[in-house]
Write an enzyme that holds these catalytic residues in place. Structure first.
Site, PDB file in Angstrom:
ATOM      1  CB  CYS A  82     -54.231  35.747  68.503  1.00 36.67           C
ATOM      2  SG  CYS A  82     -55.511  34.327  67.622  1.00 36.67           S
ATOM      3  CG  HIS A 174     -49.672  33.999  67.504  1.00 42.21           C
ATOM      4  ND1 HIS A 174     -50.055  34.051  68.984  1.00 42.21           N
ATOM      5  CD2 HIS A 174     -50.936  33.584  66.973  1.00 42.21           C
ATOM      6  CE1 HIS A 174     -51.299  33.467  69.132  1.00 42.21           C
ATOM      7  NE2 HIS A 174     -51.831  33.520  67.934  1.00 42.21           N
ATOM      8  CD  GLU A 176     -47.027  35.135  69.974  1.00 42.13           C
ATOM      9  OE1 GLU A 176     -47.948  34.650  70.285  1.00 42.13           O
ATOM     10  OE2 GLU A 176     -46.839  36.657  69.540  1.00 42.13           O
TER      11      GLU A 176
END
EC number: 4.3.3.6
Length: 200
Positions: A82, A174, A176
């Site tokens: 991002c 994202h 994660e």
């Protein structure tokens, strides 16, 4: 790589903890990086999401921007999500005043291209070599165009959302935040490949 790679997470702003967890799950030693001397001790670096202008200004404040540029130019593997993707771009279409990038990927990016915070969404993204990955898009950028050396790894809605150039990797989304650590696993494998190819 005989030893486990040591991968830093730029810890100036953003979802640092989630990246540290994902890297550890992908069999790396993960460390927060806030100072130049900490950057010097890692084999690779993740630049997390957050606010790209804020991260760039904090990098200047902490004396990290030039060391980051030098390490990336020198071939240090780096992965940006991002805001991290924006910071790895050689050019931003709509930069804010005072915004600088680290550079390293021959691409032009558009900030907040998928909309503002209240337009955030999740979508399945087909990532080359990995298959479907759940992508969390939060005020996400997209890649407008890439140079000849850049490999496009994924698109969403006709827009480029994941790229690789050399030892640099970047995603608009994202991974994660999903508990799926395959993208981080891909990055850890890149770090191992770099180590096998020669010292950093």
């Amino acid at each position: 790589m005989a030893t486990t790679p040591v991968i830093g997470v730029l810890a100036l702003q953003g979802d640092v903890r989630e990246h540290l967890i994902a890297l550890a799950a992908a069999d790396a030693v993960a460390r927060a990086v806030r100072r130049p001397e900490e950057l010097a001790e890692v084999d690779a670096l993740v630049i997390p999401g957050g606010e790209s202008t804020t991260i760039s200004k904090l990098a200047v404040l902490f004396g990290l921007l030039e060391p980051l540029r030098e390490r990336v130019r020198g071939g240090m593997p780096v992965y940006g999500t991002c805001a991290g993707l924006i910071l790895l771009a050689d050019k931003i279409l709509d930069p804010r005043s005072g915004q600088e990038t680290i550079g390293g990927i021959d691409m032009i990016v558009r900030r907040n291209a998928f909309g503002r915070q209240n337009e955030s969404f999740e979508a399945s993204v087909d990532v080359r070599g990995l298959g479907p990955v759940e992508g969390v898009f939060i005020r996400a950028p997209w890649v407008e165009s890439v140079g000849a050396e850049v490999e496009v790894l994924a698109e969403h809605g006709g827009h480029i959302v994941a790229v690789r150039q050399g030892w640099s990797l970047a995603t608009s989304f994202h991974p994660e935040l999903t508990g799926d650590h395959r993208v981080h696993g891909l990055f850890v494998e890149m770090v191992r490949e770099k180590a096998a190819a020669g010292s950093r």
